[in-house]
Enzyme design. Structure first.
Site, PDB file in Angstrom:
ATOM      1  N   GLN A   1      52.153  39.227  31.880  1.00 39.19           N
ATOM      2  CA  GLN A   1      51.394  40.036  30.930  1.00 39.19           C
ATOM      3  C   GLN A   1      51.370  41.519  31.293  1.00 39.19           C
ATOM      4  O   GLN A   1      50.674  42.300  30.656  1.00 39.19           O
ATOM      5  CB  GLN A   1      49.974  39.492  30.764  1.00 39.19           C
ATOM      6  CG  GLN A   1      49.070  39.671  31.959  1.00 39.19           C
ATOM      7  CD  GLN A   1      47.773  38.894  31.795  1.00 39.19           C
ATOM      8  OE1 GLN A   1      47.768  37.659  31.779  1.00 39.19           O
ATOM      9  NE2 GLN A   1      46.669  39.592  31.636  1.00 39.19           N
TER      10      GLN A   1
ATOM     11  N   LYS B   1      34.860  41.566  26.406  1.00 39.40           N
ATOM     12  CA  LYS B   1      35.468  42.790  26.949  1.00 39.40           C
ATOM     13  C   LYS B   1      36.908  42.925  26.441  1.00 39.40           C
ATOM     14  O   LYS B   1      37.373  44.002  26.115  1.00 39.40           O
ATOM     15  CB  LYS B   1      35.447  42.718  28.477  1.00 39.40           C
ATOM     16  CG  LYS B   1      36.408  43.649  29.191  1.00 39.40           C
ATOM     17  CD  LYS B   1      35.840  45.009  29.288  1.00 39.40           C
ATOM     18  CE  LYS B   1      36.650  46.051  30.006  1.00 39.40           C
ATOM     19  NZ  LYS B   1      37.921  45.748  30.528  1.00 39.40           N
TER      20      LYS B   1
ATOM     21  N   MET C   1      41.860  37.281  36.694  1.00 43.41           N
ATOM     22  CA  MET C   1      42.893  37.849  37.568  1.00 43.41           C
ATOM     23  C   MET C   1      42.281  38.276  38.910  1.00 43.41           C
ATOM     24  O   MET C   1      42.882  39.061  39.650  1.00 43.41           O
ATOM     25  CB  MET C   1      43.586  39.019  36.885  1.00 43.41           C
ATOM     26  CG  MET C   1      44.310  38.577  35.602  1.00 43.41           C
ATOM     27  SD  MET C   1      45.645  39.650  35.105  1.00 43.41           S
ATOM     28  CE  MET C   1      44.776  41.173  34.844  1.00 43.41           C
TER      29      MET C   1
ATOM     30  N   SER D   1      37.771  45.240  36.805  1.00 43.12           N
ATOM     31  CA  SER D   1      38.359  45.300  38.141  1.00 43.12           C
ATOM     32  C   SER D   1      39.014  46.658  38.358  1.00 43.12           C
ATOM     33  O   SER D   1      39.053  47.179  39.472  1.00 43.12           O
ATOM     34  CB  SER D   1      39.399  44.192  38.303  1.00 43.12           C
ATOM     35  OG  SER D   1      38.830  42.935  37.998  1.00 43.12           O
TER      36      SER D   1
ATOM     37  N   GLY E   1      30.816  40.808  35.463  1.00 43.16           N
ATOM     38  CA  GLY E   1      31.331  40.375  34.158  1.00 43.16           C
ATOM     39  C   GLY E   1      31.909  38.966  34.249  1.00 43.16           C
ATOM     40  O   GLY E   1      31.612  38.090  33.423  1.00 43.16           O
ATOM     41  N   HIS E   2      32.733  38.744  35.275  1.00 38.46           N
ATOM     42  CA  HIS E   2      33.282  37.394  35.493  1.00 38.46           C
ATOM     43  C   HIS E   2      32.156  36.395  35.773  1.00 38.46           C
ATOM     44  O   HIS E   2      32.160  35.269  35.274  1.00 38.46           O
ATOM     45  CB  HIS E   2      34.242  37.391  36.685  1.00 38.46           C
ATOM     46  CG  HIS E   2      35.438  38.294  36.541  1.00 38.46           C
ATOM     47  ND1 HIS E   2      35.607  39.431  37.294  1.00 38.46           N
ATOM     48  CD2 HIS E   2      36.521  38.230  35.728  1.00 38.46           C
ATOM     49  CE1 HIS E   2      36.745  40.017  36.974  1.00 38.46           C
ATOM     50  NE2 HIS E   2      37.328  39.311  36.017  1.00 38.46           N
TER      51      HIS E   2
ATOM     52  N   LEU F   1      36.714  39.817  41.459  1.00 42.07           N
ATOM     53  CA  LEU F   1      35.646  39.372  40.559  1.00 42.07           C
ATOM     54  C   LEU F   1      34.414  40.270  40.623  1.00 42.07           C
ATOM     55  O   LEU F   1      34.068  40.792  41.680  1.00 42.07           O
ATOM     56  CB  LEU F   1      35.263  37.926  40.907  1.00 42.07           C
ATOM     57  CG  LEU F   1      36.426  36.927  40.822  1.00 42.07           C
ATOM     58  CD1 LEU F   1      35.959  35.538  41.265  1.00 42.07           C
ATOM     59  CD2 LEU F   1      36.997  36.863  39.405  1.00 42.07           C
TER      60      LEU F   1
HETATM   61  P1  AMP Z   1      40.333  39.629  33.987  1.00 38.75           P
HETATM   62  O1  AMP Z   1      40.111  39.211  35.398  1.00 38.75           O
HETATM   63  O2  AMP Z   1      40.164  41.083  33.749  1.00 38.75           O
HETATM   64  O3  AMP Z   1      41.615  39.063  33.419  1.00 38.75           O
HETATM   65  O4  AMP Z   1      39.168  38.948  33.137  1.00 38.75           O
HETATM   66  C1  AMP Z   1      38.944  37.569  33.188  1.00 38.75           C
HETATM   67  C2  AMP Z   1      37.914  37.194  32.144  1.00 38.75           C
HETATM   68  O5  AMP Z   1      36.705  37.904  32.398  1.00 38.75           O
HETATM   69  C3  AMP Z   1      38.342  37.595  30.720  1.00 38.75           C
HETATM   70  O6  AMP Z   1      37.921  36.591  29.803  1.00 38.75           O
HETATM   71  C4  AMP Z   1      37.612  38.891  30.497  1.00 38.75           C
HETATM   72  O7  AMP Z   1      37.366  39.181  29.146  1.00 38.75           O
HETATM   73  C5  AMP Z   1      36.321  38.620  31.253  1.00 38.75           C
HETATM   74  N1  AMP Z   1      35.692  39.896  31.614  1.00 38.75           N
HETATM   75  C6  AMP Z   1      36.230  40.912  32.321  1.00 38.75           C
HETATM   76  N2  AMP Z   1      35.367  41.953  32.388  1.00 38.75           N
HETATM   77  C7  AMP Z   1      34.269  41.582  31.696  1.00 38.75           C
HETATM   78  C8  AMP Z   1      33.026  42.217  31.370  1.00 38.75           C
HETATM   79  N3  AMP Z   1      32.745  43.454  31.765  1.00 38.75           N
HETATM   80  N4  AMP Z   1      32.134  41.524  30.628  1.00 38.75           N
HETATM   81  C9  AMP Z   1      32.408  40.259  30.194  1.00 38.75           C
HETATM   82  N5  AMP Z   1      33.547  39.620  30.468  1.00 38.75           N
HETATM   83  C10 AMP Z   1      34.474  40.256  31.199  1.00 38.75           C
END
Ligand code: AMP
Length: 276
Positions: free
Chosen positions: A59, A146, A28, A183, A34-35, A31
């Site tokens: 969502q 996560k 989303m 984020s 983690g991303h 970035l």
């Molecule tokens: P999001 O942008 O929050 O929807 O996350 C996109 C992807 O990045 C999802 O698969 C999350 O699980 C992964 N993600 C987000 N934060 C982390 C983190 N701290 N460590 C590992 N993966 C992450």
């Protein structure tokens, strides 16, 4: 790196890449490391690496933070270039006119924990992931631990619909102080951030108690909850790692999961119970 904002342009690009191994990281945006860890995990395994950045309205619940979800288009582009992404897909709109399909995963995988506290959330996740996988057509897609329950839901969707993609779960990345990267951490004041660390303290207390022999899931949950300094607790629970089933005794691989609000920010985190 190509930056694409139209679904039709993505589909045209994809049509030219037949036979190549494509890796995909759906996000989303806003970035962080983690991303980036998901991108780095896939990069050596694939010919082409695709990242999507789309804040999926499906969502988010009515009272959630869709309108204030953080955005940083330039920063996202820089991070993707630095991690050798081939295509960044950031559509303004993802769904076609007349869109009326939903992907629903039924049962205990979605009706507990996040599913209980965010009704409709996993339907939105399953629907956007199915559409993105159809458009990008990756060989392999990476998701972070996560969002442990989300990863389990995505695996279920891929198996149930027979989608031809490998799902790779990747470790949760933390800041040096232990806070899970998110984020949404941007919205934590210095004091909120200090209190947010109580989530990881709580998870570690549960893992330590298990290591010292405690097997009762309720008591383990209580040990974790006692550590929290939050404004609202949605859940802190020990659940089966594979299917998130509720446990009385921790008699199989398990995970401790927490969701809580600190200040005005809802945070989630989880940790493996050190099963041997
Ligand atoms: P999001 O942008 O929050 O929807 O996350 C996109 C992807 O990045 C999802 O698969 C999350 O699980 C992964 N993600 C987000 N934060 C982390 C983190 N701290 N460590 C590992 N993966 C992450």
């Amino acid at each position: 790196m190509e930056v694409v904002s139209e679904v039709a342009s993505l589909v045209a690009w994809r049509g030219d890449q037949r036979g190549r191994r494509i890796g995909f990281v759906p996000t989303m945006g806003f970035l962080h490391a983690g991303h980036a860890s998901l991108m780095d995990r896939l990069r050596p395994e694939v010919d082409l690496l695709v990242v999507s950045s789309y804040v999926n309205p499906l969502q988010f619940g009515q009272n959630e933070d869709l309108s204030r979800y953080p955005r940083d288009a330039d920063g996202d582009e820089r991070l993707c270039r630095a991690h050798r992404v081939d295509l960044l897909f950031r559509p303004d709109s993802l769904y076609p006119p007349g869109f009326s399909t939903a992907v629903t995963v039924h049962g205990s995988l979605t009706d507990r924990l996040e599913g209980e506290h965010r009704p409709g959330h996993f339907e939105g996740v399953a629907t956007v992931v199915a559409r993105l996988l159809a458009l990008v057509g990756p060989t392999v897609a990476a998701f972070g631990e996560k969002d442990w329950q989300q990863l389990a839901v995505v695996r279920r969707v891929v198996v149930d619909l027979g989608l031809p993609v490998e799902i790779l779960g990747c470790p949760l990345i933390r800041d040096a102080d232990g806070l899970a990267l998110s984020s949404r951490n941007k919205y934590l004041s210095p004091d909120d951030r200090r209190r947010a660390l109580s989530l990881v303290t709580a998870l570690r207390a549960v893992a330590a108690a298990f290591q010292q022999g405690e097997r009762d899931a309720d008591r383990l949950g209580g040990i974790g909850r006692a550590q929290l300094d939050v404004d609202r607790l949605d859940y802190l629970e020990v659940a089966a790692a594979a299917d998130l089933a509720a446990l009385d005794q921790v008699d199989r691989p398990a995970r401790v999961l927490v969701a809580a609000v600190v200040g005005s920010t809802r945070l989630i985190d989880n940790l493996a119970i050190p099963w041997t």
